[in-house]
Design an enzyme around this catalytic site. Structure first.
Site, mmCIF file in Angstrom:
data_model
loop_
_atom_site.group_PDB
_atom_site.id
_atom_site.type_symbol
_atom_site.label_atom_id
_atom_site.label_comp_id
_atom_site.label_asym_id
_atom_site.label_seq_id
_atom_site.Cartn_x
_atom_site.Cartn_y
_atom_site.Cartn_z
ATOM 1 N N LYS A 286 3.664 22.152 -52.473
ATOM 2 C CA LYS A 286 2.500 22.532 -53.285
ATOM 3 C C LYS A 286 1.194 22.598 -52.483
ATOM 4 O O LYS A 286 1.005 23.545 -51.733
ATOM 5 C CB LYS A 286 2.407 21.616 -54.518
ATOM 6 C CG LYS A 286 3.688 21.737 -55.366
ATOM 7 C CD LYS A 286 3.604 21.237 -56.771
ATOM 8 C CE LYS A 286 4.835 21.685 -57.557
ATOM 9 N NZ LYS A 286 5.870 20.676 -57.737
ATOM 10 N N ASP B 59 8.526 11.074 -52.839
ATOM 11 C CA ASP B 59 8.426 12.518 -53.030
ATOM 12 C C ASP B 59 7.002 12.807 -53.493
ATOM 13 O O ASP B 59 6.667 12.634 -54.657
ATOM 14 C CB ASP B 59 9.460 12.998 -54.053
ATOM 15 C CG ASP B 59 9.393 14.511 -54.269
ATOM 16 O OD1 ASP B 59 8.497 15.155 -53.672
ATOM 17 O OD2 ASP B 59 10.225 15.035 -55.028
ATOM 18 N N TYR C 100 11.333 14.320 -61.011
ATOM 19 C CA TYR C 100 11.873 15.619 -60.617
ATOM 20 C C TYR C 100 11.719 15.772 -59.112
ATOM 21 O O TYR C 100 10.676 15.442 -58.551
ATOM 22 C CB TYR C 100 11.119 16.743 -61.330
ATOM 23 C CG TYR C 100 11.530 18.132 -60.917
ATOM 24 C CD1 TYR C 100 12.796 18.630 -61.246
ATOM 25 C CD2 TYR C 100 10.674 18.961 -60.196
ATOM 26 C CE1 TYR C 100 13.182 19.918 -60.866
ATOM 27 C CE2 TYR C 100 11.057 20.249 -59.819
ATOM 28 C CZ TYR C 100 12.308 20.712 -60.156
ATOM 29 O OH TYR C 100 12.680 21.986 -59.782
HETATM 30 C C1 LIG Z 1 7.421 20.816 -57.486
HETATM 31 C C2 LIG Z 1 8.168 19.625 -57.031
HETATM 32 C C3 LIG Z 1 9.317 19.733 -56.228
HETATM 33 C C4 LIG Z 1 9.950 21.058 -55.896
HETATM 34 O O1 LIG Z 1 9.113 21.854 -55.107
HETATM 35 P P1 LIG Z 1 9.387 23.451 -55.085
HETATM 36 O O2 LIG Z 1 8.359 23.960 -54.117
HETATM 37 O O3 LIG Z 1 9.194 23.921 -56.497
HETATM 38 O O4 LIG Z 1 10.766 23.652 -54.597
HETATM 39 C C5 LIG Z 1 9.903 18.573 -55.754
HETATM 40 N N1 LIG Z 1 9.401 17.365 -56.046
HETATM 41 C C6 LIG Z 1 8.304 17.222 -56.818
HETATM 42 C C7 LIG Z 1 7.762 15.849 -57.083
HETATM 43 C C8 LIG Z 1 7.651 18.339 -57.341
HETATM 44 O O5 LIG Z 1 6.586 18.186 -58.129
#
Ligand SMILES: *Cc1c(COP(=O)(O)O)cnc(C)c1O
Length: 366
Positions: free
Chosen positions: A278, A250, A155
């Site tokens: 995060k 990511d 994701y």
């Molecule tokens: C949470 C998450 C996102 C998106 O971040 P948001 O602050 O919710 O927009 C993107 N990539 C990964 C791996 C994530 O865990």
């Protein structure tokens, strides 16, 4: 557990939460501002929380919970860590936004870059999604190519071209998983299976000529935990170099979580661009993307890749991030976290085994 303090399922109530949810549904689609909060995959109305303290949450029905969610990742120090609260309070009385550089920028920038071997420059944004979206634009700007290879099960936020799933073949153009995404956007993304070196190589062989980057959650943590062998990540690194395609880690969720240097440091693999979110904001809306100076110098105003934000590097958010990251650098922090995690998952595993639940909490392999 102390039954007097913690509600048992028999006495647990969501009466006020349910009332609030009914009202919220009149104001907001589905009653929420992010789909998972609607509790659709668990039973009943979502719980409305009004206070957090350390590892505890308190809901509007005046019940106390242990928080295993931690806001989906940011709260590595729990709720209201005194150092974070203090820094935020100090920042907020001096003004909440200037739209100019502030001294906070340099403090958090220096702290991150001094303690992370895999990046040389960083740009702050306001969410993980924004970080990923910007990193992909940067990769496209640097390479002059358009396609992105992503992996099934990873994701990357709600970026248009990444809200895709695989089609029926092994390596396919993406099929959008949301309404509102033009087919032409989804077609810019190629979806490959995780942990499959042959499929990855096939994708690169076929598409490298017009592919800007491969993006992966190096520790895929958004569909259960789909831990990859280090050998797959090393293979990915090698093939991206070989085919002249940039590699994006990511690390919005793994960054600062498995160590200050995230998965890049954990596996000792150098990606070309890393995205953060995060934890980096300590509970405030912060994201970032970072890379070598050579790559980051393509970002405006130094380079031609445009990216901007009115609230980027917001001083209050930067204060929360700085305070959080400073705590993480306390010697022994990650060792203690790993021990606590092992204790927790060990007990859960034993419980699940006893009950015959098919759940496993595998330790990572370096
Ligand atoms: C949470 C998450 C996102 C998106 O971040 P948001 O602050 O919710 O927009 C993107 N990539 C990964 C791996 C994530 O865990």
């Amino acid at each position: 557990m102390n039954q007097a303090t913690y509600p048992t399922p028999a006495t647990f109530t969501r009466a006020r939460s349910a009332e609030m949810f009914e009202e919220a549904k009149r104001y907001f689609p589905g009653g929420v501002h992010s789909p998972v909060r609607a509790f659709k995959s668990v039973q009943g109305p979502p719980v409305f929380f009004e206070k957090g303290e350390g590892c505890h949450l308190y809901d509007v029905d005046r019940q106390k919970f242990v928080d295993f969610c931690c806001s989906w990742g940011p709260l590595i120090l729990g709720h209201c860590h005194p150092a974070v609260v203090q820094r935020v309070q100090e920042a907020v009385v001096n003004g909440m936004s200037f739209g100019t550089p502030t001294p906070h920028d340099n403090r958090i920038g220096k702290l991150v870059l001094d303690h992370h071997r895999y990046i040389e420059m960083i740009r702050f944004v306001s969410s993980g999604t924004e970080a990923v979206m910007s990193a992909i634009r940067l990769a496209r700007g640097v390479t002059g190519k358009s396609k992105v290879i992503k992996f099934e099960g990873c994701y990357h936020g709600h970026v248009d071209s990444l809200l895709v799933k695989a089609g029926s073949g092994l390596v396919t153009f993406g099929i959008s998983t949301s309404a509102g995404i033009p087919e032409s956007f989804a077609k810019e993304t190629i979806v490959a299976p995780l942990a499959d070196p042959e499929a990855l190589e096939a994708a690169l062989r076929q598409h490298a000529g017009d592919t800007a980057c491969v993006i992966i959650e190096p520790i895929p943590a958004n569909n259960g935990l789909l831990l990859q062998d280090r050998s797959f990540l090393a293979f990915l690194r090698q093939k991206c170099t070989e085919y002249g395609v940039l590699l994006i880690f990511d690390e919005v969720i793994s960054g600062f979580r498995v160590g200050f240097e995230g998965a890049a440091g954990y596996y000792n693999i150098q990606p070309d661009i890393i995205t953060f979110g995060k934890i980096i904001g300590g509970g405030m809306p912060v994201g970032a993307y970072a890379a070598s100076a050579a790559i980051m110098k393509n970002v405006a105003p130094e380079g031609p890749v445009y990216q901007a934000g009115t609230l980027s590097a917001n001083p209050v958010a930067m204060a929360a991030g700085l305070a959080t990251l400073t705590e993480l650098l306390t010697p022994g922090f990650y060792e203690a976290l790993e021990q606590k995690t092992a204790l927790f998952t060990g007990r859960l595993q034993a419980f699940c085994n006893k009950k015959g639940y098919e759940v496993s909490f595998p330790p990572a392999r370096r």
